[in-house]
Motif scaffolding. Structure first.
Motif, PDB file in Angstrom:
ATOM      1  N   UNK A  12       8.943  -4.943  -6.110  1.00 46.10           N
ATOM      2  CA  UNK A  12       8.853  -5.273  -4.788  1.00 46.10           C
ATOM      3  C   UNK A  12       9.258  -6.131  -3.966  1.00 46.10           C
ATOM      4  N   UNK A  13       9.538  -5.660  -2.382  1.00 41.92           N
ATOM      5  CA  UNK A  13      11.302  -6.537  -2.081  1.00 41.92           C
ATOM      6  C   UNK A  13      11.110  -7.995  -1.901  1.00 41.92           C
ATOM      7  N   UNK A  14      12.001  -8.667  -2.321  1.00 44.66           N
ATOM      8  CA  UNK A  14      12.160 -10.071  -1.995  1.00 44.66           C
ATOM      9  C   UNK A  14      11.094 -10.616  -0.549  1.00 44.66           C
ATOM     10  N   UNK A  15      10.923 -11.651  -0.767  1.00 46.86           N
ATOM     11  CA  UNK A  15      10.252 -12.676   0.070  1.00 46.86           C
ATOM     12  C   UNK A  15      11.364 -13.593   0.486  1.00 46.86           C
ATOM     13  N   UNK A  16      12.619 -13.953   1.144  1.00 48.17           N
ATOM     14  CA  UNK A  16      13.417 -14.978   1.714  1.00 48.17           C
ATOM     15  C   UNK A  16      12.194 -16.097   1.521  1.00 48.17           C
ATOM     16  N   UNK A  17      12.910 -17.390   1.277  1.00 43.69           N
ATOM     17  CA  UNK A  17      12.300 -18.572   0.996  1.00 43.69           C
ATOM     18  C   UNK A  17      12.335 -19.203   2.607  1.00 43.69           C
ATOM     19  N   UNK A  18      13.214 -19.258   2.989  1.00 42.53           N
ATOM     20  CA  UNK A  18      12.355 -19.594   4.664  1.00 42.53           C
ATOM     21  C   UNK A  18      10.949 -18.881   4.796  1.00 42.53           C
ATOM     22  N   UNK A  19      10.549 -17.744   4.270  1.00 45.18           N
ATOM     23  CA  UNK A  19       9.404 -17.843   5.321  1.00 45.18           C
ATOM     24  C   UNK A  19       8.051 -18.805   4.676  1.00 45.18           C
ATOM     25  N   UNK A  20       8.556 -18.838   3.564  1.00 40.21           N
ATOM     26  CA  UNK A  20       7.687 -20.208   3.190  1.00 40.21           C
ATOM     27  C   UNK A  20       6.711 -21.107   4.096  1.00 40.21           C
ATOM     28  N   UNK A  21       7.979 -21.456   5.119  1.00 46.62           N
ATOM     29  CA  UNK A  21       7.754 -22.688   5.925  1.00 46.62           C
ATOM     30  C   UNK A  21       6.931 -22.374   6.719  1.00 46.62           C
ATOM     31  N   UNK A  22       6.376 -20.344   7.209  1.00 49.34           N
ATOM     32  CA  UNK A  22       5.607 -20.076   7.770  1.00 49.34           C
ATOM     33  C   UNK A  22       3.977 -19.874   7.577  1.00 49.34           C
ATOM     34  N   UNK A  23       3.788 -19.997   6.458  1.00 50.78           N
ATOM     35  CA  UNK A  23       2.864 -20.016   5.915  1.00 50.78           C
ATOM     36  C   UNK A  23       1.463 -21.253   6.159  1.00 50.78           C
ATOM     37  N   UNK A  24       2.772 -22.484   6.540  1.00 49.17           N
ATOM     38  CA  UNK A  24       1.629 -23.559   7.451  1.00 49.17           C
ATOM     39  C   UNK A  24       0.494 -24.418   6.190  1.00 49.17           C
ATOM     40  N   UNK A  25       0.047 -25.005   6.480  1.00 47.16           N
ATOM     41  CA  UNK A  25      -1.031 -25.510   5.549  1.00 47.16           C
ATOM     42  C   UNK A  25      -1.627 -24.432   4.575  1.00 47.16           C
ATOM     43  N   UNK A 128     -13.133 -25.669   3.275  1.00 51.55           N
ATOM     44  CA  UNK A 128     -11.840 -24.539   3.832  1.00 51.55           C
ATOM     45  C   UNK A 128     -12.276 -25.466   5.746  1.00 51.55           C
ATOM     46  N   UNK A 129     -13.360 -25.822   6.284  1.00 47.08           N
ATOM     47  CA  UNK A 129     -13.610 -26.307   7.407  1.00 47.08           C
ATOM     48  C   UNK A 129     -13.208 -27.015   7.647  1.00 47.08           C
ATOM     49  N   UNK A 130     -12.927 -27.856   6.873  1.00 45.84           N
ATOM     50  CA  UNK A 130     -12.402 -29.405   6.965  1.00 45.84           C
ATOM     51  C   UNK A 130     -10.229 -29.515   6.977  1.00 45.84           C
ATOM     52  N   UNK A 131     -10.418 -28.684   6.186  1.00 50.04           N
ATOM     53  CA  UNK A 131      -9.143 -28.816   5.738  1.00 50.04           C
ATOM     54  C   UNK A 131      -7.800 -27.413   6.932  1.00 50.04           C
ATOM     55  N   UNK A 132      -8.816 -26.844   7.829  1.00 47.34           N
ATOM     56  CA  UNK A 132      -8.483 -25.383   8.065  1.00 47.34           C
ATOM     57  C   UNK A 132      -6.991 -24.931   7.685  1.00 47.34           C
ATOM     58  N   UNK A 133      -6.940 -24.058   6.709  1.00 47.58           N
ATOM     59  CA  UNK A 133      -5.252 -23.943   6.372  1.00 47.58           C
ATOM     60  C   UNK A 133      -5.224 -22.799   7.062  1.00 47.58           C
ATOM     61  N   UNK A 134      -3.500 -22.372   7.220  1.00 46.85           N
ATOM     62  CA  UNK A 134      -3.923 -21.368   7.691  1.00 46.85           C
ATOM     63  C   UNK A 134      -3.414 -20.313   6.636  1.00 46.85           C
ATOM     64  N   UNK A 135      -3.441 -20.099   4.978  1.00 47.10           N
ATOM     65  CA  UNK A 135      -3.318 -19.361   3.995  1.00 47.10           C
ATOM     66  C   UNK A 135      -3.877 -20.117   3.282  1.00 47.10           C
ATOM     67  N   UNK A 136      -4.193 -18.721   2.939  1.00 40.14           N
ATOM     68  CA  UNK A 136      -5.157 -19.449   1.369  1.00 40.14           C
ATOM     69  C   UNK A 136      -4.847 -18.228   0.171  1.00 40.14           C
TER      70      UNK A 136
END
Length: 247
Positions: A12-25, A128-136
């Motif tokens: 699989x292609x590599x996901x740049x580590x910098x992309x981790x910050x886009x995942x949010x909560x 999930x409602x209380x935490x409001x994650x951007x990513x699960x």
């Protein structure tokens, strides 16, 4: 009959580590104590290094790993597994109060229609409602262990009750060892990436090692009890983790 085409996970292609910050909560769902470290330990460490809020939901009570132990009866096994889970989260930088323990029966996490399923969906939805994650981040939907599949079904049902759905990433644990061809991701079903975790690989291995009951002879009075094999652990010593997302 020909085997279905599967996604080549190791190419699989590599996901740049910098992309981790886009995942949010982010919330990680772990069917058992150790799945969070095996499947997602590197991601959790990278998220925390980036200063992002992270929580982990532990689905099962972990009591069936050594059901024949007299030294560690069921309640003691649960307490031990949860203590190991807490220590692993500490190592990965996750706050002590950023977890939910559902304590569903190990080996019998309820699926749709089973007793306890709806109550568990409600507990998940509330968290999930209380935490409001951007990513699960959840177990792969066809991971061969039944508790992993049931955990995925619980999450899907909980998401249906939310007004805003988070981004959903899936990770593999038992698929590396036990998957039949039909269990694996099929071409066109998902996109996949390899996340470079080399910067936090030592941290991940320390978190895995915190689950002593699962990788050592800590519970010595049940010789038929579960223990992660060296072959299985080798899959999680790679310098990357695989994540899948529906196409």
């Amino acid at each position: 009959m020909d085997s279905p085409l599967t996604l080549p996970l190791d190419a699989l292609p590599w996901l740049p580590v910098a992309q981790v910050s886009t995942l949010g909560r982010t919330i990680v769902v772990a069917p058992h104590a150790d799945d969070e470290s095996l499947g997602c330990g590197g991601l959790l460490a990278l998220l925390r290094a980036a200063g992002l809020p992270v929580a982990v939901i532990l689905v099962s009570d972990g009591t069936m790993s050594h059901p024949g132990s007299q030294k560690y009866p069921a309640e003691a096994r649960r307490a031990l597994r949860e203590a190991e889970f807490s220590e692993a989260l500490r190592i990965l930088g996750v706050a002590a109060d950023a977890s939910l323990l559902l304590r569903l029966p190990d080996g019998a996490v309820p699926g749709p229609g089973a007793p306890g399923f709806e109550q568990s969906v409600q507990a998940l939805s509330a968290f999930l409602t209380a935490w409001g994650p951007a990513t699960l981040v959840v177990p792969w939907r066809r991971d061969p262990h039944p508790d992993h599949r049931a955990s995925s079904q619980l999450v899907q049902a909980a998401l249906a009750a939310l007004d805003v759905r988070p981004r959903l990433l899936e990770y593999l644990v038992w698929a590396w060892e036990r998957a039949a061809p039909a269990d694996l991701p099929q071409q066109g079903e998902v996109q996949g990436w390899r996340l470079d975790i080399s910067a936090v690989s030592t941290q991940k291995q320390r978190a895995i090692a915190a689950h002593r009951s699962q990788i050592s002879g800590l519970i010595e009075d049940d010789p038929t009890g579960f223990q992660l094999s060296e072959q299985m652990l080798a899959h999680f010593a790679r310098p990357y983790e695989v994540y899948l997302e529906a196409s």
